[in-house]
Structure formats: C-alpha cells, structure tokens
Scaffold this motif. Structure first.
Motif, PDB file in Angstrom:
ATOM      1  N   GLY A 104      -7.545   7.110   0.476  1.00  0.00           N
ATOM      2  CA  GLY A 104      -8.720   7.087  -0.391  1.00  0.00           C
ATOM      3  C   GLY A 104      -9.880   6.298   0.189  1.00  0.00           C
ATOM      4  N   GLY A 105      -9.706   5.783   1.386  1.00  0.00           N
ATOM      5  CA  GLY A 105     -10.766   5.001   2.003  1.00  0.00           C
ATOM      6  C   GLY A 105     -11.063   3.705   1.284  1.00  0.00           C
ATOM      7  N   VAL A 106     -10.059   3.148   0.640  1.00  0.00           N
ATOM      8  CA  VAL A 106     -10.240   1.930  -0.151  1.00  0.00           C
ATOM      9  C   VAL A 106     -10.004   0.696   0.720  1.00  0.00           C
ATOM     10  N   GLU A 107     -10.904  -0.256   0.627  1.00  0.00           N
ATOM     11  CA  GLU A 107     -10.686  -1.563   1.256  1.00  0.00           C
ATOM     12  C   GLU A 107      -9.825  -2.363   0.281  1.00  0.00           C
ATOM     13  N   ALA A 108      -8.566  -2.523   0.615  1.00  0.00           N
ATOM     14  CA  ALA A 108      -7.608  -3.054  -0.354  1.00  0.00           C
ATOM     15  C   ALA A 108      -6.928  -4.307   0.161  1.00  0.00           C
ATOM     16  N   GLU A 109      -6.665  -5.209  -0.763  1.00  0.00           N
ATOM     17  CA  GLU A 109      -5.841  -6.389  -0.465  1.00  0.00           C
ATOM     18  C   GLU A 109      -4.567  -6.282  -1.295  1.00  0.00           C
ATOM     19  N   PHE A 110      -3.437  -6.271  -0.609  1.00  0.00           N
ATOM     20  CA  PHE A 110      -2.136  -6.195  -1.269  1.00  0.00           C
ATOM     21  C   PHE A 110      -1.540  -7.597  -1.374  1.00  0.00           C
ATOM     22  N   ARG A 111      -1.140  -7.934  -2.586  1.00  0.00           N
ATOM     23  CA  ARG A 111      -0.508  -9.227  -2.841  1.00  0.00           C
ATOM     24  C   ARG A 111       0.883  -8.997  -3.417  1.00  0.00           C
ATOM     25  N   GLY A 112       1.688 -10.055  -3.413  1.00  0.00           N
ATOM     26  CA  GLY A 112       3.029  -9.950  -3.960  1.00  0.00           C
ATOM     27  C   GLY A 112       3.582 -11.324  -4.269  1.00  0.00           C
ATOM     28  N   SER A 113       4.834 -11.344  -4.680  1.00  0.00           N
ATOM     29  CA  SER A 113       5.499 -12.601  -4.998  1.00  0.00           C
ATOM     30  C   SER A 113       6.966 -12.497  -4.643  1.00  0.00           C
ATOM     31  N   GLY A 114       7.656 -13.626  -4.703  1.00  0.00           N
ATOM     32  CA  GLY A 114       9.083 -13.642  -4.412  1.00  0.00           C
ATOM     33  C   GLY A 114       9.377 -13.176  -3.003  1.00  0.00           C
ATOM     34  N   SER A 115      10.490 -12.472  -2.849  1.00  0.00           N
ATOM     35  CA  SER A 115      10.924 -12.037  -1.522  1.00  0.00           C
ATOM     36  C   SER A 115      10.018 -10.975  -0.927  1.00  0.00           C
ATOM     37  N   LEU A 116       9.208 -10.299  -1.766  1.00  0.00           N
ATOM     38  CA  LEU A 116       8.345  -9.239  -1.239  1.00  0.00           C
ATOM     39  C   LEU A 116       7.333  -9.785  -0.237  1.00  0.00           C
ATOM     40  N   VAL A 117       6.954 -11.036  -0.392  1.00  0.00           N
ATOM     41  CA  VAL A 117       5.945 -11.629   0.490  1.00  0.00           C
ATOM     42  C   VAL A 117       6.382 -11.562   1.950  1.00  0.00           C
ATOM     43  N   THR A 118       7.686 -11.630   2.189  1.00  0.00           N
ATOM     44  CA  THR A 118       8.188 -11.645   3.569  1.00  0.00           C
ATOM     45  C   THR A 118       8.911 -10.366   3.965  1.00  0.00           C
ATOM     46  N   ARG A 119       8.995  -9.383   3.066  1.00  0.00           N
ATOM     47  CA  ARG A 119       9.654  -8.126   3.428  1.00  0.00           C
ATOM     48  C   ARG A 119       8.782  -7.344   4.406  1.00  0.00           C
ATOM     49  N   PRO A 120       9.375  -6.614   5.339  1.00  0.00           N
ATOM     50  CA  PRO A 120       8.611  -6.062   6.467  1.00  0.00           C
ATOM     51  C   PRO A 120       7.670  -4.929   6.085  1.00  0.00           C
ATOM     52  N   ILE A 121       6.501  -4.927   6.725  1.00  0.00           N
ATOM     53  CA  ILE A 121       5.575  -3.799   6.656  1.00  0.00           C
ATOM     54  C   ILE A 121       5.328  -3.290   8.072  1.00  0.00           C
ATOM     55  N   LEU A 141       2.668 -10.633   3.210  1.00  0.00           N
ATOM     56  CA  LEU A 141       1.569 -10.575   2.258  1.00  0.00           C
ATOM     57  C   LEU A 141       0.913 -11.944   2.142  1.00  0.00           C
ATOM     58  N   PRO A 142      -0.417 -11.980   1.857  1.00  0.00           N
ATOM     59  CA  PRO A 142      -1.287 -10.845   1.562  1.00  0.00           C
ATOM     60  C   PRO A 142      -1.592  -9.997   2.801  1.00  0.00           C
ATOM     61  N   LEU A 143      -1.859  -8.725   2.532  1.00  0.00           N
ATOM     62  CA  LEU A 143      -2.216  -7.753   3.562  1.00  0.00           C
ATOM     63  C   LEU A 143      -3.544  -7.114   3.178  1.00  0.00           C
ATOM     64  N   LYS A 144      -4.473  -7.077   4.127  1.00  0.00           N
ATOM     65  CA  LYS A 144      -5.747  -6.410   3.882  1.00  0.00           C
ATOM     66  C   LYS A 144      -5.824  -5.160   4.746  1.00  0.00           C
ATOM     67  N   ILE A 145      -6.285  -4.045   4.141  1.00  0.00           N
ATOM     68  CA  ILE A 145      -6.474  -2.822   4.906  1.00  0.00           C
ATOM     69  C   ILE A 145      -7.900  -2.322   4.704  1.00  0.00           C
ATOM     70  N   SER A 146      -8.407  -1.632   5.699  1.00  0.00           N
ATOM     71  CA  SER A 146      -9.712  -1.003   5.596  1.00  0.00           C
ATOM     72  C   SER A 146      -9.741   0.202   6.524  1.00  0.00           C
ATOM     73  N   GLY A 147     -10.712   1.090   6.298  1.00  0.00           N
ATOM     74  CA  GLY A 147     -10.813   2.294   7.112  1.00  0.00           C
ATOM     75  C   GLY A 147     -10.332   3.517   6.371  1.00  0.00           C
ATOM     76  N   GLN A 148     -10.434   4.673   7.019  1.00  0.00           N
ATOM     77  CA  GLN A 148     -10.062   5.953   6.423  1.00  0.00           C
ATOM     78  C   GLN A 148      -8.887   6.550   7.194  1.00  0.00           C
ATOM     79  N   LEU A 149      -7.790   6.794   6.488  1.00  0.00           N
ATOM     80  CA  LEU A 149      -6.609   7.389   7.111  1.00  0.00           C
ATOM     81  C   LEU A 149      -6.931   8.784   7.638  1.00  0.00           C
ATOM     82  N   LYS A 150      -6.421   9.099   8.816  1.00  0.00           N
ATOM     83  CA  LYS A 150      -6.665  10.399   9.445  1.00  0.00           C
ATOM     84  C   LYS A 150      -5.370  11.198   9.526  1.00  0.00           C
ATOM     85  N   SER A 151      -5.516  12.508   9.482  1.00  0.00           N
ATOM     86  CA  SER A 151      -4.361  13.388   9.605  1.00  0.00           C
ATOM     87  C   SER A 151      -3.886  13.432  11.047  1.00  0.00           C
TER      88      SER A 151
END
Length: 420
Positions: A104-121, A141-151
C-alpha cells in the motif's frame, strides 16, 4: 499475573470449539483489503485478534463488533500513508501486515510487546529491500518500513514460518505486475498456507499453485464478502486429548473439511489408541489404552504441547521430531513443554528438534510454570485429567492471547480451574 489451580477431574460432556484464530486473522485482512463492507462471524476477541483489528484500523479500515459478528469497512484502506501498527504479541499480525503495508506504499512503524519484540523478521529484511522497500530495525521491533513493494520473483525457504509466505500471498495481488513465490526448500506448515489461499479465494483473489510454489497475478481486487469462520482445531485438541487421557469428550463446530492442518489431531489420537468418532461437524474422543507413537510435527507445530501431554499417558516412549521452529514461539515451546511434563512427575527429554516423552499411568501434580505461553497453560489444564493431585500453573491469563473463554469452557466439561 495470577496463577491458576487445576484439580484432578474426569472430562465429560460436549463443548463448542471457539472460532479459529488463524481463520479470523485471515478474514479480517481480506475484508479490510476489499475496499468495501464485510461481516465476519463468529469472532472471539482474543488479544491476537484485537491486534489485527487495531492494525487494519491503523491502515484506514473501520470495524465494529456486535455480539460475535465483526463488521469491517475497508473503504478507506491505505488512505493513511503513515501509520503506527501495534501488533502486541501477535506474530501472525506482524508477519502478515509488513508486506501488506509495503504494497500500500505506507510508511509504517511496527511495534510489539513480550516475546514478539525479539522474534525474527529476517526473511523480510532479506527479500523486501530487493523489491523497493526500506526496513529500519535494531534486529527486532520497533521496525520501520517505507517505499513501494514491487512485483517479481520472491525466492523463499519453505522451512521458515508459513506466516512470511502468507504475508506475501496477501500483498502480491495488490501490485501491478505478476509475481511468483519460489520455494528453495520443502514446505512446512502447508496447512496454514492453504488456509490463506482458501480465504483469499472467498474474497475473489486467485492464486495458482506451481511446481515450485505459487503464481500470483497482479492488479487483482479483493471483493467484499460476508465470511463464516471455522471452529478452531488447534484449541479443540486440548479437549480431545483430555478425553483420550481420562474420559469422553465431544467437541462441536469442527469442520472435517477444514484447511487447518491441526485437524490431524483426530488421526493422531487414533494412532495413540484412543477411540475417535468423527461426524460432519463434531469429534468425540473416549479413553482407551494408549501406546507410544512417532510424530513428524513439521506440518502441525501448534499441536506439539497437547500431543506431548497425550504421550505422557501412553505406554512406551513417543518421539516428536521436526519441531525446531517451536523454539521461537511465545516461549521456547520445546523447553517449556518438557519442563511442564517433568515438573508434574512425567518424563520428557528435550531434543534439538523435538521431544521424547515416556508415558506413565498418571502424573503426580504440583507446581508448573506457564512461561507466559497460552498453549503451555492449556496443556497444564489437560494434565489435570490424569493427575493424582492438584496442579498450580503460573501465568494464568496468558490464555487471553488466543482463547479468553478457555477456563469457562474447560469447567463446563468437568474441569476444575480456579484463578488464585
């Protein structure tokens, strides 16, 4: 967090399986991406489902729940070009929505808590930058993403969490061009990917299976749909095992044609020697003399704690293998499952990729750690069906992650759970 006391009990009666958490996650996402108004029912508001609802709202969707019917309006999806997505402790939410936000071309920040903070991405950090997406993270986490995904062509190993592949499958139809997901190793947890494809089909998206993975046409559109969710075979497994250990239990609302891989619990309990009766939408399990079996858990990792409890009451030594991915769940689930059984008087040995459990006629009972892991606490509850003495388990409320009504439903079929 409070503890819970489980008294010894004899399972009896019938219980209705809660809505499948895995199914509901997928339906919410497809409904949000449809650009229209949809209903999903029934829905139970576990913490993980609340996380997915919150994240699609952050991307612009609107939701409302009345009783057990969730309404999702995706009219404004991706209108928010910057968003903060709090996945709390839900790995599915995180891994599904990273590529979706990127599509969606969204500049997003992903946050979490507990064990998710260290689970692999890790996989996304390797493949998404090649397709136009920038990721910023300190390793979790936190993880920031930006840009437009391409096929294009996405080469992924099959022995990672299926959630990564499902996330790509959700996102790729939104792109202009066609894409291919190419597996570089044999697939694990294939049932979860089949669930994703089935749900996408219900919302009008076509995914083609190829010899090496999947082909996804670009410029497709999710179509608004009213969606009926399956009962949860993963949660039903705890009741079915309790019947095999010491009683007779019927679990209703189980679709035997479900794409959930965990429907294999019925077949495995038969292999153990339990009496299993399957009907169109229910399964009954009765206690019988059980013997050890060998279990390849590569396609059914979520069943391992419940299966380990069953093995603790089966004559001989049961070996569970190909379950190494359980080390990065809410707890190291191989270590925590072994610790649970051993702390209650059973005999479990941790293997690099699984468990060996030697059965006994009964467990002694005592105190066990819940490891803040919903499946460990529910496994402790099942242990009480074959325990000589009460069991006290820590982290009682961790069941809210996936099954807030668990203690109530458990008590309705003979269980004796008391929050202390």
């Amino acid at each position: 967090m409070p503890n819970v006391k489980f008294l010894p009990y004899t399972p009896c009666g019938s219980v209705t399986a809660p809505p499948s958490k895995s199914d509901v996650h997928r339906a919410i996402i497809c409904a949000a991406l449809s650009g229209g108004r949809c209903t999903i029912s029934p829905v139970a508001l576990s913490n993980d489902i609340k996380a997915t609802i919150g994240c699609v709202e952050a991307l612009g969707a609107k939701t409302e729940i009345v009783n057990d019917v969730l309404s999702v309006d995706g009219t404004d999806i991706f209108k928010n070009k910057s968003a903060v997505l709090d996945c709390t402790e839900s790995g599915s939410t995180l891994r599904f929505l990273i590529p979706i936000a990127a599509a969606g071309g969204v500049e997003a920040e992903f946050r979490g808590s507990g064990s998710l903070v260290t689970r692999p991405i890790g996989l996304y950090s390797e493949i998404l930058p090649q397709k136009g997406v920038t990721l910023e993270s300190g390793g979790g986490l936190p993880l920031k993403i930006s840009g437009q995904l391409k096929s294009g062509i996405y080469r992924v190993p099959g022995d990672i969490s299926s959630q990564f592949i499902s996330g790509l499958l959700f996102a790729l139809p939104l792109l202009r061009g066609d894409s291919d997901i190419v597996l570089t190793s044999p697939i694990q947890s294939a049932g979860y990917i089949n669930m994703t494809i089935r749900t996408m089909e219900k919302f009008g998206i076509e995914v083609d299976v190829t010899d090496t993975g999947w082909h996804v046409r670009g410029s497709q559109h999710y179509i608004p749909s009213d969606y009926r969710t399956d009962g949860d075979w993963s949660q039903a497994a705890f009741y079915l095992v309790s019947g095999a250990v010491n009683g007779e239990i019927t679990v209703k609302n189980l679709n035997t044609d479900s794409k959930q891989g965990d429907r294999k619990i019925a077949e495995l309990l038969r292999e153990f020697g339990a009496e299993v009766i399957q009907e169109a939408d229910s399964v009954t399990v009765k206690k019988s003399s059980m013997k050890a079996i060998e279990i390849n858990a590569s396609q059914i990792p979520d069943l391992v704690p419940a299966l380990a409890v069953c093995a603790a009451f089966a004559e001989g030594t049961t070996k569970i293998t190909n379950a190494e991915r359980l080390r990065i769940k809410e707890s190291d689930r191989l270590k925590s499952t072994a610790a649970l059984i051993n702390s209650l008087g059973g005999e479990a040995v941790e293997l690099p990729d699984g468990l060996e459990i030697t059965g006994t006629k009964s467990l002694i009972g005592g105190t066990a750690k819940g490891f803040n892991d919903h499946r460990i606490v529910m496994s402790a509850a099942v242990c009480a069906a074959g325990s000589q003495n009460p069991i006290i388990c820590t982290d009682a409320l961790s069941v809210n992650k996936s099954y807030p009504q668990f203690f109530e439903d458990y008590n309705s079929v003979g269980g004796k759970a008391e929050i202390i």
